[in-house]
Enzyme design. Structure first.
Site, short mmCIF file in Angstrom:
data_model
loop_
_atom_site.label_atom_id
_atom_site.label_comp_id
_atom_site.label_asym_id
_atom_site.label_seq_id
_atom_site.Cartn_x
_atom_site.Cartn_y
_atom_site.Cartn_z
N VAL A 118 -6.47 -15.28 2.79
CA VAL A 118 -8.06 -14.97 2.34
C VAL A 118 -8.02 -13.51 1.84
O VAL A 118 -8.94 -13.10 1.31
CB VAL A 118 -8.89 -14.92 3.53
CG1 VAL A 118 -9.22 -16.26 3.87
CG2 VAL A 118 -8.31 -14.07 4.79
N GLY B 147 -3.36 -6.78 1.26
CA GLY B 147 -3.31 -5.41 1.04
C GLY B 147 -2.08 -4.93 0.83
O GLY B 147 -1.11 -5.63 0.78
N ASP C 277 -11.77 5.03 6.92
CA ASP C 277 -11.52 4.49 5.81
C ASP C 277 -12.59 3.37 5.78
O ASP C 277 -12.68 2.18 5.51
CB ASP C 277 -10.27 3.66 5.84
CG ASP C 277 -9.94 3.16 4.43
OD1 ASP C 277 -10.56 3.67 3.36
OD2 ASP C 277 -8.95 2.27 4.19
#
Ligand SMILES: *[C@@H]1O[C@H](CO)[C@@H](O)[C@H](O)[C@H]1NC(C)=O
Ligand SMILES: *[C@@H]1O[C@H](CO)[C@@H](O)[C@H](O)[C@H]1NC(C)=O
Ligand SMILES: *[C@@H]1O[C@H](CO)[C@@H](O)[C@H](O)[C@H]1NC(C)=O
Length: 978
Positions: free
Chosen positions: A713, A716, A830
């Site tokens: 899905v 990174g 983040d």
């Protein structure tokens, strides 16, 4: 010197050509050449992954390869005859070059983590006798060449991911003249079972269980006269059991269970004079147990459960099968009597007698007591068994489990049962037993579970039950028991489930009940208990099922409840006299699927959101003074504002907006934040830690279809995320770390560290982790609605104003907790739309703690050398000072907020050079604010309501929101905002 270079080039060229030719031309053509062996072993070494360095440190050039670990050579020629590397933790794939070890007789690579296909070239090894690749993760089909090896004696490919079917005709050739054992079980093989196995005249053991084989059992298998073991269980086989199986006179173990076989059990199976294990369970077999089967006198295990067998159980079976250990015939349609029980006294090794879920109708014979003392399980539930329980059952001193429930038993529970000192579980539920519960049961100190529900038992609960120190489950529900619960029960520290529902028990519960902390299920409903409910609720911590309904409990629900019952799934407090308000914290009970508070004396506003927004979960009727919750049919609470037209509007739109504004202002003024925040009850930390489950690498491989692209899905730089279907049906997201990257390892540790310690409704929940030397993965809550990024910036997605506000409120809750309420300050670092995930209810969860920081002690900021956050969302002062602090998250939140309502990314092309998102918004404020708000937002609102007033209000709210953010940011980060 000059001559050296051409020589080297030539040498390399030859090597290259040799390597290239190998797969085409087997080494057989170059006999007496141990150089080929070296080369093949090196190629093998190069293609496997060797995380423990077991080959790297040992397979070195300074020793002859014959002394290498796992390698054995022939004496005379020094050629490799055996390669045995089981349990070497080898990953990677098997090099086809292994097929050049032309003297190889034994190849054992079992119990590693090898992947990829089985090289077809192996089928050309002329001397290979043993091939074991069991317990790996090999995939693809079994090479056809393996079915044409004249040397092969034993093959095990069990427990891999092999697929495809077996060669069913004789072209390509199927010749395994020396084959003695073949196991292909626990793979994904399909197609029919080939009759070609009948050509393997030496075959003794054939195991094909736990695959997806279909079709019928080939009758030809009956011709393999030496067959000793035949396992075809857990496939999708159909048709009947071939009578020819009866010709397998050497057969010792036959397993055909877990298929869809039909027809009767063939009489011919009675000719299997050596058979000991006969497993035919979970099929559709009909007819009766054939009398001829009694001739198979060595039977020790007869497993026939889950069929449609009829007729009675042969009365002499115990005489015919003296070695019987296990008789399991539950879930059939067997009728008749229990007279065979007396013959079973002949079976001195009998361990399991399982006759449950049939239609046997008889009195329990006294001869039950003559059964072997080695009997561990006597399970007769769900039949039509009548009469009293004979006291001779007390002789069965080896019993571990006794279940006589769902029968027509009458009379009292014999006190002789208390002689069963080793009994761990006893169920006498749903019969017609009457009289008192004998206090002698307290002597059965080995009991874990005592189930006496749905009988006609009367009297009091014996105090002596408190002596069964290991008791975990006690159900005495639906009897005629009265008086109060003996205090001794509350001292049972192991008790997890207590069901006393449907009696006439009374009294109140003691204030201190330490063992309640660990209760999983508590059902005291339909009794006459009274007293303050908070004494019960205040003691529960791990409860998942709670039913206190239909009693006379009074008092208020303690507001600290959510801390204690974070796991609760079912809660029923209806029909009591509970007063006070419903604690707001109930909205946080995330796992709740049913909450019934009806018919009490509750009052005041019904909390909004969470479970209360779903009328199918919550039942509140019969509390006349509750208010709010329009959707649940209650009248509105008295409101300070009286503007009729806006009342409705304000009720739904304003609170969340005010909340956002409040929350945002809290970020700047910690004082307000702390005061206001104190009213929130936050989930306890320790409760969450207990619920992390253990998941094996193998389960993850299964769950993600071997980490297939279809399940991917997201990907990174540090990790890939897969959708995973766990064995228990739970859908999760598995985040697999890229283990070669050092930063990835650090990010794994950071994320695990944070998520395993913190649980909050608006943080992604960790379910498990799996960490080996070379594999690290986090198993996380799956978020079916993707990320905020996708909702804001993909074309087919749209969030309305309320949804956007809710998302921002959720995110602020998460940060409020991380920054101010968790014992250690956590800075996320983040925050951006792609790290805000939405679950099935569109509740936002903050994710990705890969670069987060956990501050221990009092320090509020540190200098960090690790990766900074994402450009555009990262506070400018981070760039100049490298300081990590909570303020950085607040900045990112502000940017996220602007992005959510303007639908413009801070990295949008229009924000290059001087103009930033923040400046753009500031410039537009206040006069042109409608020009920067996401145009869709206003358009859709207009279409939706066509209401000018509403539109104005919304515009106003947007303006105020943006205004506030600008102000807040401007004052706190003057330096940062350029
Ligand atoms: C490799 O391992 C084998 C078996 O443990 C041992 O006999 C041999 O000496 C080792 N060789 C080297 C080079 O370490
Ligand atoms: C290869 O065989 C030769 C003799 O045939 C022998 O001298 C040499 O030691 C062998 N090499 C290895 C690595 O076993
Ligand atoms: C596989 O190897 C592991 C680790 O050495 C060991 O614990 C396990 O028993 C082995 N399993 C089999 C089936 O050989």
């Amino acid at each position: 010197m000059e001559g050296l270079i051409p020589t080297v080039v030539l040498f390399i060229a030859i090597q290259f050509i040799l390597l290239f030719l190998h797969p085409l031309q087997p080494a057989m053509s170059r006999p007496h050449n141990n150089f080929t062996d070296l080369e093949s072993l090196l190629a093998f070494k190069a293609s496997v992954a060797d995380p423990h360095g077991l080959l790297a440190t040992n397979w070195t050039a300074n020793a002859s390869f014959c002394s290498w670990n796992g390698v054995r050579c022939s004496h005379r020629r020094q050629r490799v005859v055996a390669l045995k590397l089981p349990d070497f933790f080898l990953g990677g794939s098997i090099s086809p070059h292994i097929a050049n070890l032309s003297f190889l007789s034994f190849l054992d690579l079992s119990n590693n983590t090898l992947t990829g296909p089985i090289p077809g070239a192996i089928g050309r090894l002329p001397r290979l006798a043993l091939l074991s690749l069991a317990f790996n993760s090999l995939s693809g089909p079994i090479p056809l060449s393996i079915f044409n090896m004249s040397s092969l004696v034993k093959v095990s490919l069990k427990m891999n991911n092999l697929s495809g079917s077996l060669p069913s005709d004789t072209d390509p050739p199927f010749m395994l003249p020396r084959l003695q054992k073949m196991s292909l079980s626990e793979n994904h093989l399909t197609g029919s079972i080939t009759p070609n196995f009948a050509r393997c005249s030496q075959l003794q053991g054939l195991s094909l269980s736990f695959n997806n084989f279909s079709g019928s059992i080939p009758p030809e298998l009956g011709n393999i006269t030496g067959l000793n073991i035949l396992y075809l269980g857990a496939n999708q086989l159909t048709g009947t059991i071939p009578a020819s199986i009866g010709k397998l006179s050497k057969l010792n173990r036959l397993e055909l269970g877990g298929n869809s076989l039909q027809g009767v059990i063939p009489e011919e199976l009675g000719n299997l004079l050596d058979v000991q294990y006969l497993g035919l369970a979970e099929n559709n077999l009909t007819g009766s147990i054939p009398m001829a089967l009694l001739n198979a006198s060595k039977i020790d295990n007869l497993i026939l459960f889950g069929n449609n067998l009829i007729g009675s159980i042969p009365a002499t079976l115990g005489v015919s099968w003296p070695q019987l250990e296990i008789l399991n015939i539950r879930r059939n349609l067997l009728t008749g009597r229990l007279d065979f029980i007396s013959s079973l006294s002949n079976c001195r090794n009998l361990r399991h007698l399982i006759l449950s879920e049939n239609k046997i109708s008889d009195f329990l014979p006294n001869s039950l007591g003559n059964l072997s003392t080695s009997l561990n399980y006597l399970v007769l539930y769900s039949n039509y068994i009548k009469g009293r329980i004979p006291s001779t059952v007390g002789n069965l001193s080896g019993l571990i489990g006794l279940d006589l429930g769902q029968n027509e038993l009458v009379g009292e529970i014999p006190s002789e049962l208390s002689r069963l000192k080793g009994l761990q579980g006893m169920s006498l539920s749903r019969t017609r037993l009457s009289g008192y519960i004998p206090h002698e049961l307290g002597l059965m100190t080995g009991l874990n579970a005592l189930i006496l529900e749905e009988n006609a038992l009367s009297g009091t609960i014996p105090h002596s039950l408190g002596n069964i120190s290991g008791l975990q489950i006690l159900s005495l529900a639906a009897n005629g028991l009265f008086s109060s619960i003996p205090d001794s029960l509350w001292s049972l520290s192991g008790l997890r489930e207590l069901n006393l529902s449907g009696n006439t028990l009374d009294g109140s519960l003691p204030q201190q009940m330490d063992n309640l902390k660990f209760f999983d299920k508590l059902d005291l409903s339909k009794n006459r208990f009274s007293g303050n409910i908070s004494s019960v609720l205040g003691n529960l911590q791990m409860i998942t099922y709670l039913d206190l309904s239909n009693n006379s409990f009074d008092g208020e629900i303690p507001s600290s409840l959510d801390r204690l019952v974070i796991n609760v799934e079912y809660m029923n407090l209806s029909y009591n006299r509970i007063s006070g308000t419903i604690p707001k914290s109930f909205t946080n009970l995330g796992k709740l699927y049913s909450l019934d508070l009806s018919f009490n004396k509750l009052q005041g506003p019904i909390p909004e959101g969470g479970v209360f927004s779903n009328s199918s979960i919550v039942s509140l009727e019969g509390n006349p003074t509750l208010c709010g919750a329009f959707k649940l049919g209650f009248s509105p609470c008295p409101s300070p504002s009286n503007s009729k037209s806006n009342l409705h509007l304000l009720k739904y739109i304003l609170p969340p907006i005010v909340l956002v504004v409040l929350l945002l202002s809290c970020f700047c003024t910690r004082l307000i934040f702390r005061i206001w925040g104190k009213k929130l009850n936050l989930p306890s930390e320790d409760a969450s830690l207990n619920t992390i489950r253990v998941i094996s690498y193998r389960e993850l491989v299964r769950a993600t279809n071997n980490f297939s692209e279809a399940n991917l899905v997201g990907r990174g730089s540090f990790s890939s995320v897969f959708k995973a279907y766990l064995d228990d049906g739970l859908i999760t997201a598995v985040k697999v770390l890229n283990s070669e990257n050092q930063s990835a390892l650090r990010s794994f540790d950071a994320e695990y560290c944070v998520l395993s310690k913190i649980r909050h409704r608006n943080l992604v929940r960790i379910i498990s982790m799996c960490s080996n030397l070379d594999f690290k993965a986090l198993v996380l809550q799956f978020m079916p609605n993707g990320s905020l990024e996708q909702w804001l910036h993909s074309h087919s997605y749209y969030l309305n104003l309320l949804q956007r506000i809710n998302v921002m409120v959720d995110v602020s809750f998460a940060f409020e907790y991380l920054h101010h309420y968790h014992p250690h300050v956590v800075v996320h670092r983040d925050l951006k739309p792609s790290n805000v995930l939405l679950d099935e209810n569109m509740t936002a969860h903050v994710s990705d703690f890969g670069i987060s920081k956990l501050f221990l002690g009092d320090s509020q900021s540190i200098l960090s050398a690790t990766a900074p956050g994402t450009l555009g969302y990262m506070a400018p002062e981070y760039g100049s000072t490298g300081k990590v602090s909570r303020k950085g998250d607040v900045y990112s939140f502000g940017i996220l907020l602007l992005e959510t309502f303007t639908r413009k990314k801070p990295t949008d092309a229009m924000f290059d050079g001087e103009l930033s998102l923040r400046q753009w918004v500031t410039r537009a404020y206040p006069s042109a604010v409608l020009e920067i708000v996401d145009p869709d937002l206003l358009k859709k609102v207009l279409i939706f309501n066509g209401n000018q007033a509403l539109q104005l209000l919304l515009a106003n709210v947007c303006r105020r929101l943006l205004n506030w953010v600008c102000l807040a940011r401007g004052t706190r980060h003057k330096r940062g905002f350029r």
